[in-house]
Design a protein around this motif. Structure first.
Motif, PDB file in Angstrom:
ATOM      1  N   PHE A  65      82.292  88.638  49.620  1.00 34.60           N
ATOM      2  CA  PHE A  65      82.254  89.039  51.224  1.00 34.60           C
ATOM      3  C   PHE A  65      80.836  89.081  52.046  1.00 34.60           C
ATOM      4  CE2 PHE A  65      81.843  92.222  54.509  1.00 34.60           C
ATOM      5  CZ  PHE A  65      83.150  92.299  55.083  1.00 34.60           C
ATOM      6  N   ILE A  66      80.032  89.478  51.274  1.00 36.99           N
ATOM      7  CA  ILE A  66      78.613  89.462  51.926  1.00 36.99           C
ATOM      8  C   ILE A  66      78.229  87.781  51.921  1.00 36.99           C
ATOM      9  CG2 ILE A  66      76.240  89.725  51.485  1.00 36.99           C
ATOM     10  CD1 ILE A  66      77.222  92.818  50.599  1.00 36.99           C
ATOM     11  N   ALA A  67      78.595  87.135  51.023  1.00 36.96           N
ATOM     12  CA  ALA A  67      78.049  85.916  50.968  1.00 36.96           C
ATOM     13  C   ALA A  67      78.602  85.007  52.341  1.00 36.96           C
ATOM     14  CB  ALA A  67      78.470  85.083  49.684  1.00 36.96           C
ATOM     15  N   LYS A  68      79.881  85.583  52.502  1.00 34.87           N
ATOM     16  CA  LYS A  68      80.626  84.769  53.671  1.00 34.87           C
ATOM     17  C   LYS A  68      80.453  85.385  54.957  1.00 34.87           C
ATOM     18  CE  LYS A  68      85.397  83.581  53.976  1.00 34.87           C
ATOM     19  NZ  LYS A  68      86.830  83.818  53.058  1.00 34.87           N
ATOM     20  N   LYS A  69      80.415  86.691  54.969  1.00 35.09           N
ATOM     21  CA  LYS A  69      80.435  87.257  56.468  1.00 35.09           C
ATOM     22  C   LYS A  69      79.069  88.127  56.407  1.00 35.09           C
ATOM     23  CE  LYS A  69      85.350  87.464  56.722  1.00 35.09           C
ATOM     24  NZ  LYS A  69      86.539  88.399  56.731  1.00 35.09           N
ATOM     25  N   GLY A  70      78.368  88.380  55.589  1.00 37.20           N
ATOM     26  CA  GLY A  70      77.308  89.251  55.757  1.00 37.20           C
ATOM     27  C   GLY A  70      77.664  90.754  55.470  1.00 37.20           C
ATOM     28  N   GLU A  71      76.842  91.763  55.752  1.00 44.15           N
ATOM     29  CA  GLU A  71      77.010  93.220  55.393  1.00 44.15           C
ATOM     30  C   GLU A  71      78.018  93.613  56.520  1.00 44.15           C
ATOM     31  OE1 GLU A  71      73.234  95.272  53.480  1.00 44.15           O
ATOM     32  OE2 GLU A  71      73.057  94.189  55.371  1.00 44.15           O
ATOM     33  N   GLY A  72      78.612  94.640  56.345  1.00 45.90           N
ATOM     34  CA  GLY A  72      79.263  95.113  57.568  1.00 45.90           C
ATOM     35  C   GLY A  72      80.614  96.029  57.101  1.00 45.90           C
ATOM     36  N   ILE A  73      81.295  96.274  58.219  1.00 47.29           N
ATOM     37  CA  ILE A  73      82.840  97.008  57.846  1.00 47.29           C
ATOM     38  C   ILE A  73      83.571  96.177  56.953  1.00 47.29           C
ATOM     39  CG2 ILE A  73      84.842  97.727  58.729  1.00 47.29           C
ATOM     40  CD1 ILE A  73      83.297  98.713  61.107  1.00 47.29           C
ATOM     41  N   HIS A  74      84.235  96.338  55.684  1.00 48.86           N
ATOM     42  CA  HIS A  74      84.837  95.836  54.758  1.00 48.86           C
ATOM     43  C   HIS A  74      86.343  96.137  54.828  1.00 48.86           C
ATOM     44  CE1 HIS A  74      86.335  95.244  50.386  1.00 48.86           C
ATOM     45  NE2 HIS A  74      85.732  93.946  50.937  1.00 48.86           N
ATOM     46  N   HIS A  75      86.542  97.442  54.833  1.00 52.03           N
ATOM     47  CA  HIS A  75      87.974  97.881  54.915  1.00 52.03           C
ATOM     48  C   HIS A  75      88.235  99.345  55.360  1.00 52.03           C
ATOM     49  CE1 HIS A  75      86.500  99.442  51.005  1.00 52.03           C
ATOM     50  NE2 HIS A  75      87.453 100.818  51.456  1.00 52.03           N
ATOM     51  N   LEU A  76      89.414  99.479  55.654  1.00 54.62           N
ATOM     52  CA  LEU A  76      89.770 100.659  56.606  1.00 54.62           C
ATOM     53  C   LEU A  76      90.727 101.349  55.155  1.00 54.62           C
ATOM     54  CD1 LEU A  76      90.655  99.982  60.029  1.00 54.62           C
ATOM     55  CD2 LEU A  76      88.641 100.853  59.050  1.00 54.62           C
ATOM     56  N   ALA A  77      90.526 102.423  54.862  1.00 51.75           N
ATOM     57  CA  ALA A  77      91.348 103.207  54.118  1.00 51.75           C
ATOM     58  C   ALA A  77      92.369 104.283  54.517  1.00 51.75           C
ATOM     59  CB  ALA A  77      90.536 103.585  52.636  1.00 51.75           C
ATOM     60  N   PHE A  78      93.616 104.163  54.147  1.00 55.37           N
ATOM     61  CA  PHE A  78      94.443 104.988  54.796  1.00 55.37           C
ATOM     62  C   PHE A  78      95.074 106.061  53.585  1.00 55.37           C
ATOM     63  CE2 PHE A  78      94.202 101.504  57.801  1.00 55.37           C
ATOM     64  CZ  PHE A  78      93.896 102.487  58.947  1.00 55.37           C
ATOM     65  N   GLU A  79      95.189 107.357  53.816  1.00 55.72           N
ATOM     66  CA  GLU A  79      95.685 108.255  52.556  1.00 55.72           C
ATOM     67  C   GLU A  79      97.252 108.245  52.919  1.00 55.72           C
ATOM     68  OE1 GLU A  79      94.282 112.241  52.428  1.00 55.72           O
ATOM     69  OE2 GLU A  79      94.060 111.968  50.395  1.00 55.72           O
ATOM     70  N   VAL A  80      98.021 108.173  51.977  1.00 58.80           N
ATOM     71  CA  VAL A  80      99.266 108.335  51.775  1.00 58.80           C
ATOM     72  C   VAL A  80      99.968 109.411  51.016  1.00 58.80           C
ATOM     73  CG1 VAL A  80      99.748 105.865  52.715  1.00 58.80           C
ATOM     74  CG2 VAL A  80      99.761 106.578  50.136  1.00 58.80           C
ATOM     75  N   VAL A  81     101.117 109.911  51.261  1.00 52.48           N
ATOM     76  CA  VAL A  81     101.579 110.803  50.388  1.00 52.48           C
ATOM     77  C   VAL A  81     102.055 110.399  49.083  1.00 52.48           C
ATOM     78  CG1 VAL A  81     103.258 112.822  50.214  1.00 52.48           C
ATOM     79  CG2 VAL A  81     101.990 112.184  52.319  1.00 52.48           C
ATOM     80  N   ASP A  82     102.657 109.036  49.186  1.00 56.98           N
ATOM     81  CA  ASP A  82     103.287 108.702  47.920  1.00 56.98           C
ATOM     82  C   ASP A  82     102.948 106.867  48.081  1.00 56.98           C
ATOM     83  OD1 ASP A  82     104.928 107.537  46.031  1.00 56.98           O
ATOM     84  OD2 ASP A  82     106.798 108.842  46.485  1.00 56.98           O
ATOM     85  N   ILE A  83     101.990 106.675  47.238  1.00 54.81           N
ATOM     86  CA  ILE A  83     101.443 105.594  47.128  1.00 54.81           C
ATOM     87  C   ILE A  83     102.540 104.363  46.658  1.00 54.81           C
ATOM     88  CG2 ILE A  83     100.301 105.230  44.992  1.00 54.81           C
ATOM     89  CD1 ILE A  83      97.820 103.787  46.491  1.00 54.81           C
ATOM     90  N   ASP A  84     103.315 104.818  45.624  1.00 58.25           N
ATOM     91  CA  ASP A  84     104.391 103.904  45.145  1.00 58.25           C
ATOM     92  C   ASP A  84     105.392 103.726  46.226  1.00 58.25           C
ATOM     93  OD1 ASP A  84     103.644 103.755  42.121  1.00 58.25           O
ATOM     94  OD2 ASP A  84     103.548 105.886  42.596  1.00 58.25           O
ATOM     95  N   PHE A  85     105.996 104.594  46.894  1.00 61.37           N
ATOM     96  CA  PHE A  85     106.794 104.509  48.022  1.00 61.37           C
ATOM     97  C   PHE A  85     106.309 103.547  49.148  1.00 61.37           C
ATOM     98  CE2 PHE A  85     108.300 105.712  52.187  1.00 61.37           C
ATOM     99  CZ  PHE A  85     109.780 105.756  52.042  1.00 61.37           C
ATOM    100  N   GLU A  86     105.042 103.815  49.535  1.00 62.71           N
ATOM    101  CA  GLU A  86     104.536 102.883  50.704  1.00 62.71           C
ATOM    102  C   GLU A  86     104.386 101.549  50.134  1.00 62.71           C
ATOM    103  OE1 GLU A  86     104.207 104.031  53.579  1.00 62.71           O
ATOM    104  OE2 GLU A  86     104.349 105.976  53.219  1.00 62.71           O
ATOM    105  N   ILE A  87     104.041 101.183  49.072  1.00 66.32           N
ATOM    106  CA  ILE A  87     103.807  99.879  48.519  1.00 66.32           C
ATOM    107  C   ILE A  87     105.158  99.388  48.530  1.00 66.32           C
ATOM    108  CG2 ILE A  87     103.708  98.514  46.445  1.00 66.32           C
ATOM    109  CD1 ILE A  87     101.173 100.322  45.620  1.00 66.32           C
ATOM    110  N   ASP A  88     106.379  99.951  47.968  1.00 65.03           N
ATOM    111  CA  ASP A  88     107.515  99.300  48.041  1.00 65.03           C
ATOM    112  C   ASP A  88     108.212  99.091  49.631  1.00 65.03           C
ATOM    113  OD1 ASP A  88     110.072  98.723  46.750  1.00 65.03           O
ATOM    114  OD2 ASP A  88     110.865 100.570  47.573  1.00 65.03           O
ATOM    115  N   ARG A  89     107.820 100.039  50.434  1.00 61.08           N
ATOM    116  CA  ARG A  89     108.123 100.034  51.838  1.00 61.08           C
ATOM    117  C   ARG A  89     107.512  98.864  52.663  1.00 61.08           C
ATOM    118  NH1 ARG A  89     106.524 101.745  56.756  1.00 61.08           N
ATOM    119  NH2 ARG A  89     104.509 102.585  56.289  1.00 61.08           N
ATOM    120  N   LEU A  90     106.189  98.864  52.454  1.00 63.35           N
ATOM    121  CA  LEU A  90     105.463  97.719  53.308  1.00 63.35           C
ATOM    122  C   LEU A  90     105.728  96.470  52.709  1.00 63.35           C
ATOM    123  CD1 LEU A  90     102.038  99.550  53.526  1.00 63.35           C
ATOM    124  CD2 LEU A  90     103.724  99.361  55.428  1.00 63.35           C
TER     125      LEU A  90
END
Ligand code: ZN
Length: 132
Positions: A66-91
Protein backbone atom coordinates in the motif's frame (compact mmCIF):
# COMPACT_ATOMS: atom_id res chain seq x y z
CA UNK A 1 -22.66 -1.01 12.75
CA UNK A 2 -20.49 1.60 14.35
CA UNK A 3 -17.14 3.02 13.36
CA UNK A 4 -14.67 1.09 15.51
CA UNK A 5 -11.43 2.48 14.16
CA UNK A 6 -9.63 4.12 11.27
CA UNK A 7 -6.46 2.38 10.09
CA UNK A 8 -3.55 4.57 8.99
CA UNK A 9 -0.55 3.12 7.14
CA UNK A 10 2.76 4.55 8.35
CA UNK A 11 6.40 3.96 7.51
CA UNK A 12 7.77 4.32 11.03
CA UNK A 13 5.36 3.44 13.82
CA UNK A 14 7.62 4.77 16.61
CA UNK A 15 7.90 8.18 14.93
CA UNK A 16 4.17 8.19 14.17
CA UNK A 17 3.30 7.22 17.75
CA UNK A 18 5.10 10.34 18.92
CA UNK A 19 3.43 12.50 16.29
CA UNK A 20 -0.10 11.26 17.06
CA UNK A 21 0.52 11.44 20.82
CA UNK A 22 1.18 15.15 20.42
CA UNK A 23 -1.75 15.59 18.04
CA UNK A 24 -4.21 13.83 20.37
CA UNK A 25 -2.50 14.95 23.59
CA UNK A 26 -2.91 11.35 24.69
CA UNK A 27 -0.63 8.30 24.56
CA UNK A 28 -1.26 5.13 22.55
CA UNK A 29 -2.62 2.42 24.83
CA UNK A 30 -1.25 -0.66 23.16
CA UNK A 31 1.08 -2.02 20.51
CA UNK A 32 0.59 -5.39 18.95
CA UNK A 33 2.18 -7.35 16.12
CA UNK A 34 -0.08 -9.45 13.90
CA UNK A 35 2.43 -11.85 12.37
CA UNK A 36 -0.08 -13.44 9.97
CA UNK A 37 -0.68 -10.00 8.40
CA UNK A 38 2.92 -8.83 8.58
CA UNK A 39 1.99 -5.71 10.54
CA UNK A 40 2.88 -3.89 13.71
CA UNK A 41 -0.03 -1.93 15.09
CA UNK A 42 -0.58 0.69 17.74
CA UNK A 43 -3.88 2.01 19.04
CA UNK A 44 -5.17 5.35 20.28
CA UNK A 45 -8.58 5.72 21.90
CA UNK A 46 -10.59 8.77 20.86
CA UNK A 47 -14.02 8.75 22.50
CA UNK A 48 -16.09 6.00 20.88
CA UNK A 49 -13.55 5.28 18.15
CA UNK A 50 -9.91 4.36 17.81
CA UNK A 51 -7.04 5.14 15.51
CA UNK A 52 -4.91 2.16 14.46
CA UNK A 53 -1.44 2.87 13.10
CA UNK A 54 -0.04 0.11 10.88
CA UNK A 55 3.57 -0.42 9.94
CA UNK A 56 4.71 -3.27 7.68
CA UNK A 57 6.85 -5.85 9.47
CA UNK A 58 7.99 -7.42 6.19
CA UNK A 59 8.04 -6.37 2.55
CA UNK A 60 5.32 -8.83 1.51
CA UNK A 61 2.85 -7.24 3.88
CA UNK A 62 -0.21 -5.53 2.42
CA UNK A 63 0.88 -2.35 4.25
CA UNK A 64 4.29 -2.36 2.50
CA UNK A 65 2.51 -2.71 -0.87
CA UNK A 66 0.00 0.00 0.00
CA UNK A 67 2.74 2.49 0.99
CA UNK A 68 4.80 1.65 -2.10
CA UNK A 69 1.77 2.37 -4.29
CA UNK A 70 0.01 5.22 -2.51
CA UNK A 71 2.28 6.46 0.25
CA UNK A 72 1.32 6.82 3.89
CA UNK A 73 -2.24 7.65 4.79
CA UNK A 74 -5.70 6.35 5.56
CA UNK A 75 -5.73 2.62 4.82
CA UNK A 76 -9.09 1.31 6.02
CA UNK A 77 -12.26 1.97 7.98
CA UNK A 78 -13.29 -0.68 10.49
CA UNK A 79 -16.90 -1.20 11.49
CA UNK A 80 -17.90 -3.18 14.55
CA UNK A 81 -20.66 -5.69 14.00
CA UNK A 82 -22.63 -7.85 16.41
CA UNK A 83 -22.30 -11.07 14.38
CA UNK A 84 -19.47 -11.12 11.85
CA UNK A 85 -20.41 -14.51 10.37
CA UNK A 86 -23.91 -13.24 9.70
CA UNK A 87 -22.58 -10.00 8.12
CA UNK A 88 -20.14 -11.86 5.85
CA UNK A 89 -22.98 -14.04 4.64
CA UNK A 90 -25.39 -11.11 4.25
CA UNK A 91 -22.93 -8.86 2.39
CA UNK A 92 -21.73 -11.60 0.10
CA UNK A 93 -25.37 -12.34 -0.85
CA UNK A 94 -25.77 -8.59 -1.52
CA UNK A 95 -22.95 -8.87 -4.07
CA UNK A 96 -20.05 -7.42 -2.06
CA UNK A 97 -16.67 -8.94 -2.78
CA UNK A 98 -14.99 -10.28 0.35
CA UNK A 99 -11.24 -10.62 0.79
CA UNK A 100 -11.87 -13.05 3.66
CA UNK A 101 -14.73 -15.52 3.25
CA UNK A 102 -14.49 -16.38 6.92
CA UNK A 103 -13.29 -14.30 9.89
CA UNK A 104 -9.67 -14.38 10.94
CA UNK A 105 -7.83 -13.20 14.03
CA UNK A 106 -6.91 -9.51 13.99
CA UNK A 107 -5.30 -7.11 16.43
CA UNK A 108 -7.01 -5.84 19.59
CA UNK A 109 -8.80 -9.11 20.42
CA UNK A 110 -11.00 -9.05 17.31
CA UNK A 111 -12.24 -11.39 14.64
CA UNK A 112 -12.01 -9.51 11.36
CA UNK A 113 -12.81 -9.73 7.65
CA UNK A 114 -12.08 -7.27 4.86
CA UNK A 115 -14.31 -6.31 1.96
CA UNK A 116 -12.62 -5.71 -1.37
CA UNK A 117 -12.40 -1.98 -2.16
CA UNK A 118 -13.62 -2.77 -5.71
CA UNK A 119 -17.08 -3.28 -4.28
CA UNK A 120 -17.05 -0.39 -1.79
CA UNK A 121 -16.22 2.75 -3.80
CA UNK A 122 -12.49 2.12 -3.32
CA UNK A 123 -12.74 2.22 0.47
CA UNK A 124 -11.10 -0.74 2.18
CA UNK A 125 -13.66 -1.83 4.78
CA UNK A 126 -12.91 -4.06 7.75
CA UNK A 127 -15.66 -5.78 9.67
CA UNK A 128 -14.74 -6.61 13.23
CA UNK A 129 -16.25 -8.29 16.22
CA UNK A 130 -14.84 -8.42 19.72
CA UNK A 131 -13.85 -11.96 20.68
CA UNK A 132 -15.94 -13.37 23.50
ZN1 ZN B 1 -8.03 -2.33 11.41
Amino acid sequence: MKLEHIGIAVKDIEASNKLFEILFNSPHYKMEEVASEGVKTSFFKLGESKIELLEASNEDSAIAKFIAKKGEGIHHLAFEVVDIDFEIDRLSKEGFQLIHQSPKDGADNKRIAFLHPKSTNSVLVELCQEKA
